[in-house]
Design an enzyme around this catalytic site. Structure first.
Site, PDB file in Angstrom:
ATOM      1  N   ILE A 110     -11.771  63.148  -3.057  1.00 17.63           N
ATOM      2  CA  ILE A 110     -12.307  61.796  -3.247  1.00 17.63           C
ATOM      3  C   ILE A 110     -11.203  60.916  -3.844  1.00 17.63           C
ATOM      4  O   ILE A 110     -11.021  59.774  -3.444  1.00 17.63           O
ATOM      5  CB  ILE A 110     -13.540  61.818  -4.182  1.00 17.63           C
ATOM      6  CG1 ILE A 110     -14.636  62.760  -3.641  1.00 17.63           C
ATOM      7  CG2 ILE A 110     -14.084  60.406  -4.404  1.00 17.63           C
ATOM      8  CD1 ILE A 110     -15.259  62.392  -2.343  1.00 17.63           C
ATOM      9  N   ASN A 166      -9.644  65.233 -18.080  1.00 17.59           N
ATOM     10  CA  ASN A 166      -9.329  65.823 -16.782  1.00 17.59           C
ATOM     11  C   ASN A 166      -7.832  66.072 -16.696  1.00 17.59           C
ATOM     12  O   ASN A 166      -7.059  65.163 -16.427  1.00 17.59           O
ATOM     13  CB  ASN A 166      -9.793  64.876 -15.671  1.00 17.59           C
ATOM     14  CG  ASN A 166      -9.607  65.472 -14.296  1.00 17.59           C
ATOM     15  OD1 ASN A 166      -9.004  66.537 -14.142  1.00 17.59           O
ATOM     16  ND2 ASN A 166     -10.126  64.801 -13.290  1.00 17.59           N
ATOM     17  N   CYS A 225      -7.228  67.505 -11.999  1.00 13.32           N
ATOM     18  CA  CYS A 225      -7.697  67.069 -10.686  1.00 13.32           C
ATOM     19  C   CYS A 225      -6.586  67.266  -9.662  1.00 13.32           C
ATOM     20  O   CYS A 225      -5.486  66.751  -9.830  1.00 13.32           O
ATOM     21  CB  CYS A 225      -8.121  65.605 -10.682  1.00 13.32           C
ATOM     22  SG  CYS A 225      -8.721  65.113  -9.053  1.00 13.32           S
TER      23      CYS A 225
END
Lengths: 258, 310
Positions: free
Chosen positions: B74, B130, B133
């Site tokens: 994404i 995060n 990713c």
């Protein structure tokens, strides 16, 4: 929008690769509007298999109908469903088509099984209009009787000339627009992206409204995952990124940035 | 009469009514699923990653279905932290569910600034960092596969916020214990693991990668046993709580994570397929407690029995 265990009531083969599936799903059917879709969990796929989105073909009396084509490993399993089987559906999803403006003539434009939601629209509109339909061959022509029963004019073209004139649906649209300069049509279109873009360009050129139902591969269907985004334009010219599942699947031609 | 099970857990200062949250990126900003399930029943809502500025994400196609899972790229599309706070937090505040905000950036300073802006925002219970990713060129995995960078980043975020901070570790490292310790020593209150596993899918007819980003991250049932192993190893390496995720489709996988040492779990890809999964997992954990004579769900954590070979 609900998650619902629908019950298979009937399934029929329309032509070689196309089927109609009728589900008992009152909680979904009661809310369904033309242009909305349902997200179906296909029985027999593994745990991780994603749901598949299908336009709603009809919704009445607690029943929900979809038309599908066997194109992949998910739809290949749907013909195996039997009456009484339970199928999990989420829906109705998306915004759907708006109502036909009172001062416009409805002009539905379908590519292949894109006619399915247009049939629902024609039935719900209570109006007479025209369907322009394009398909690869005569075997890809579906649901035309629905429109004829409602008193709609139906014009057909196929890419191989097996039914109607040989060509694409925008040829029909060009001819229709040239011949009906006295009326203002409002276009409702569903089909492959190339067709929608071509229809949208003509609508912009002719200064008419065209509602395009976009087809994108989806994951969640509810706007959470951002897999089916589409670049869009607001009336003031500013751009934004919409989600086809949640903000669409229907957008007006002027909104869509191809 | 079934006796009441105490389902509450505390994840590094985040009080959750039960050990089940949702994995970042699989539940939007919470409200997308609010018509399908009552999100107030979740232990916490973990929202999609935000950075300092709005971010467009990757071009389509952004996903590919594979046997046993989903490969996605994404690309962390999001509204930026300020618009997240003004536009997306209010309904979550109204729902009253603790919110864990996943944050990312392309520099330590950006991570720290995002965390600072979330500090004091009503309803924000914690920050998930995060560091793993696989779908953005800078940030993300660039930090997560070097323990010194993880340590430095966690320290920077630690200095910028009083909120509980939870680094989300990358699975594609040779020894997870090293990263778990690095994060804990740098001031992490808890750990999240695992993120998706870097992956690639090719269309053999066109001989082109399916994803526009070429590579993506694999999630779903296929990665669950990998995640259990990493959670088990991390749990032995550190004393801080672990939120475990990766391929939960029902209570079974959630219980495996807890038995391996996790304090809480997150349902991810399964939300897309069955949005009621997290609620089923909560119920299943409670039932397991009844069957095994536990009075509190937290008693399950770390109960794995590993016989030493002679």
């Amino acid at each position: 929008m609900v998650v619902y265990d629908a019950i298979v009531k009937r399934q029929s083969q329309l032509t070689a690769q196309y089927y109609q599936l009728i589900l008992e799903a009152p909680a979904v059917a009661e809310q369904a509007r033309p242009g909305q879709f349902v997200h179906v969990k296909v029985n027999g796929l593994d745990d991780a298999a994603l749901r598949r989105p299908f336009s709603i073909y009809n919704a009445a009396d607690g029943m929900l109908a979809i038309v599908y084509k066997t194109v992949g490993r998910g739809t290949a399993l749907l013909p195996l469903l039997r009456v009484g089987d339970v199928l999990s559906v989420i829906g109705p999803l998306g915004n759907g088509f708006p109502e036909v403006s009172a001062d416009c003539v409805p002009l539905a434009i379908g590519g292949g099984y894109g006619v399915a939601p247009l049939s629902f629209l024609a039935r719900k509109s209570g109006r007479r209009g025209t369907l322009l339909v394009g398909a690869r061959t005569e075997n890809d022509l579906l649901c035309l009787d629905d429109f004829e029963e409602l008193g709609w004019d139906v014009m057909v073209t196929t890419q191989d000339g097996s039914q109607g004139a040989q060509g694409v649906v925008t040829d029909l649209l060009d001819g229709w627009l040239a011949k009906h300069k006295d009326v203002v049509p409002e276009v409702f279109a569903c089909g492959p992206s190339g067709m929608l873009q071509a229809v949208g360009e003509r609508a912009l050129g002719a200064g008419i409204k065209a509602w395009l139902s976009l087809d994108r591969r989806m994951i969640c269907g509810v706007g959470a995952c951002l897999a089916c985004v589409q670049q869009l334009r607001r009336p003031d010219g500013s751009e934004w990124t919409g989600r086809v599942c949640h903000d669409g699947p229907v957008f007006e031609a002027r909104e869509v940035i191809w | 009469m079934v006796k009441q099970i105490d389902m509450s857990v505390n994840v590094g200062g985040i009080a959750m009514q039960n050990p089940v949250t949702v994995a970042s990126g699989t539940f939007g900003y919470g409200m997308e699923y609010s018509q399908l399930i009552d999100i107030r029943h979740l232990g916490a809502v973990t929202v999609k990653g935000v950075r300092l500025q709005p971010w467009p994400g990757n071009k389509l196609p952004r996903h590919a279905e594979v046997p046993g899972g989903l490969v996605n790229a994404i690309g962390l599309q999001g509204p930026g932290v300020d618009r997240f706070i003004t536009d997306y937090m209010p309904p979550l505040q109204e729902a009253g569910v603790p919110v864990i905000v996943n944050i990312w950036g392309t520099s330590e300073e950006e991570y720290a600034e995002v965390a600072a802006r979330l500090d004091g925002v009503s309803g924000v219970a914690g920050v998930e960092i995060n560091v793993s990713c696989p779908n953005v060129k800078e940030g993300g995995n660039a930090f997560g596969t070097d323990p010194l960078l993880v340590s430095s980043l966690v320290r920077a975020v630690r200095r910028s916020t009083k909120l509980p901070i939870i680094p989300k570790l990358a699975p594609n490292v040779p020894a997870i214990a090293v990263f778990a310790r690095a994060a804990a020593e740098a001031g992490a209150d808890a750990l999240s693991l695992i993120n998706t596993i870097p992956a690639m899918v090719i269309d053999v007819e066109t001989r082109r990668p399916v994803l526009s980003n070429i590579v993506g991250g694999l999630s779903g049932p296929a990665i669950h046993p990998v995640a259990v192993k990493l959670v088990w190893e991390a749990a032995q390496a550190v004393r801080i709580p672990i939120i475990a995720m990766g391929g939960i489709t029902g209570p079974q996988q959630a219980l495996e994570f807890m038995i391996a040492g996790a304090t809480a779990v997150a349902v991810g890809t399964a939300n897309f397929i069955d949005p009621t999964t997290a609620l089923r997992v909560i119920e299943g954990i409670a039932n397991y407690c009844v069957r095994h004579g536990y009075s509190a769900a937290r008693e399950i954590s770390g109960t794995v029995i590993v016989e030493k070979s002679k």
